[in-house]
Design an enzyme around this catalytic site. Structure first.
Site, mmCIF file in Angstrom:
data_model
loop_
_atom_site.group_PDB
_atom_site.id
_atom_site.type_symbol
_atom_site.label_atom_id
_atom_site.label_comp_id
_atom_site.label_asym_id
_atom_site.label_seq_id
_atom_site.Cartn_x
_atom_site.Cartn_y
_atom_site.Cartn_z
ATOM 1 N NE ARG A 12 -2.658 0.402 3.499
ATOM 2 C CZ ARG A 12 -3.480 0.847 4.430
ATOM 3 N NH1 ARG A 12 -4.784 0.754 4.249
ATOM 4 N NH2 ARG A 12 -3.044 1.382 5.530
ATOM 5 C CB THR A 53 -2.266 7.097 -2.949
ATOM 6 O OG1 THR A 53 -1.603 5.820 -3.097
ATOM 7 C CG2 THR A 53 -1.442 8.192 -3.604
ATOM 8 C CG ASP A 81 2.454 -2.602 8.878
ATOM 9 O OD1 ASP A 81 2.628 -3.814 8.594
ATOM 10 O OD2 ASP A 81 2.554 -1.698 8.035
ATOM 11 C CG ASP A 135 6.141 -2.984 9.703
ATOM 12 O OD1 ASP A 135 6.814 -3.492 8.782
ATOM 13 O OD2 ASP A 135 5.839 -1.774 9.736
HETATM 14 C C1 PRP Z 1 -1.286 -4.400 4.526
HETATM 15 C C2 PRP Z 1 -2.114 -5.655 4.733
HETATM 16 C C3 PRP Z 1 -2.950 -5.699 3.499
HETATM 17 C C4 PRP Z 1 -3.192 -4.242 3.207
HETATM 18 C C5 PRP Z 1 -4.582 -3.906 3.665
HETATM 19 O O1 PRP Z 1 -0.239 -4.657 3.684
HETATM 20 O O2 PRP Z 1 -1.345 -6.801 4.924
HETATM 21 O O3 PRP Z 1 -2.316 -6.328 2.395
HETATM 22 O O4 PRP Z 1 -2.224 -3.500 3.955
HETATM 23 O O5 PRP Z 1 -4.895 -2.603 3.351
HETATM 24 P P1 PRP Z 1 -6.021 -2.225 2.295
HETATM 25 O O6 PRP Z 1 -7.198 -3.076 2.588
HETATM 26 O O7 PRP Z 1 -6.256 -0.755 2.568
HETATM 27 O O8 PRP Z 1 -5.463 -2.443 0.916
HETATM 28 P P2 PRP Z 1 0.913 -3.589 3.402
HETATM 29 O O9 PRP Z 1 0.584 -2.790 2.173
HETATM 30 O O10 PRP Z 1 1.191 -2.799 4.640
HETATM 31 O O11 PRP Z 1 2.129 -4.496 3.010
HETATM 32 P P3 PRP Z 1 2.941 -5.573 3.870
HETATM 33 O O12 PRP Z 1 2.041 -6.764 4.053
HETATM 34 O O13 PRP Z 1 4.091 -5.858 2.988
HETATM 35 O O14 PRP Z 1 3.326 -4.941 5.179
HETATM 36 N N1 URA Z 2 -2.540 -2.811 7.003
HETATM 37 C C1 URA Z 2 -2.187 -3.205 8.252
HETATM 38 O O1 URA Z 2 -1.248 -3.993 8.424
HETATM 39 N N2 URA Z 2 -2.886 -2.703 9.285
HETATM 40 C C2 URA Z 2 -3.899 -1.839 9.105
HETATM 41 O O2 URA Z 2 -4.509 -1.431 10.112
HETATM 42 C C3 URA Z 2 -4.245 -1.447 7.809
HETATM 43 C C4 URA Z 2 -3.547 -1.952 6.775
#
Ligand code: PRP
Ligand code: URA
Length: 210
Positions: free
Chosen positions: A105, A109, A201, A204
């Site tokens: 994400r 944005t 997150d 993380d």
């Molecule tokens: C997080 C989570 C989802 C997404 C959800 O991933 O694991 O994939 O955000 O958000 P959304 O419903 O608004 O799209 P992130 O983009 O943080 O990547 P990561 O898993 O690599 O930390």
């Molecule tokens: N992705 C995450 O990991 N946590 C949130 O709360 C939203 C998006």
């Protein structure tokens, strides 16, 4: 709410999600809890897997007994955080194939960006379980499922440990044909599109990159 949305309110799932939320829960424990919740959710999400009967012999007699019908299963985590749920599902169905969809994400944005996609062969014949602990705006889930459908995927289930109402609605409106399983439906998104109260997150916390 449509008939394809399932909020799994089992006490064990709720307890473990609460432990995941706690700020002081460390990486090791968070990873273990993610795995355990995935197993419990997978147990429910796979309850409609088809069976067939085979002939076996128990120590006492011959009989006909059910086994999984061999319909192929694909587990598709959304990278990174979805990886934390893969072993849980594989412990239930060790023969499943695993695809990967890499999305992150954008921090400004909040739109998903794709960086990797690889699905198992014969995807159109498989029951596909898409994994991501967090369903926030729903952008990542919708993008992943758009991609899977473009590749021919038809029988799709989506599993999120925590969902925001906004993301759940967006996903269900965009893909009313898929089954959506959530461990908990939280209150809302904050200004940065994080789920509240949420757990922070997920990626993380699973990988210790905070
Ligand atoms: C997080 C989570 C989802 C997404 C959800 O991933 O694991 O994939 O955000 O958000 P959304 O419903 O608004 O799209 P992130 O983009 O943080 O990547 P990561 O898993 O690599 O930390
Ligand atoms: N992705 C995450 O990991 N946590 C949130 O709360 C939203 C998006």
């Amino acid at each position: 709410m449509n008939d394809n949305i399932f909020i799994l309110d089992h006490p064990l799932i709720q307890h473990k999600i609460t432990m995941m939320r706690v700020r002081s829960t460390g990486t090791n424990e968070f990873r273990r809890l993610t795995d355990e919740v995935a197993i419990l959710m997978g147990y429910e999400a796979l309850r409609d897997l088809p069976l067939k009967n085979i002939d076996i012999e128990t120590p006492l007699q011959k009989c006909s007994a059910p086994v999984l019908a061999g319909k192929k299963l694909a587990i598709v985590p959304i990278l990174r955080a979805g990886l934390g749920m893969v072993n849980g599902l594989l412990s239930l169905v060790p023969s499943a194939k695993v695809g990967h969809i890499g999305l992150y994400r954008d921090h400004i944005t909040h739109e998903p960006h794709e960086y990797y996609c690889k699905l198992p062969d014969s995807i159109e014949e498989r029951t596909i379980v898409v994994l991501d602990p967090m369903l926030a705006t729903g952008g990542s889930a919708c993008t992943a499922i758009d991609f899977i459908k473009q590749q021919g995927g038809k029988h799709i289930k989506f599993m999120a440990i925590i969902a925001a109402p906004e993301g759940l609605k967006k996903l269900a409106d965009a893909h009313p044909d898929i089954q959506i399983y959530c461990g908990h439906l939280d209150e809302c998104l904050n200004d940065e599109c994080y789920i509240c109260p949420g757990l922070g997150d997920a990626g993380d916390r699973i990988f210790g990159t905070i």
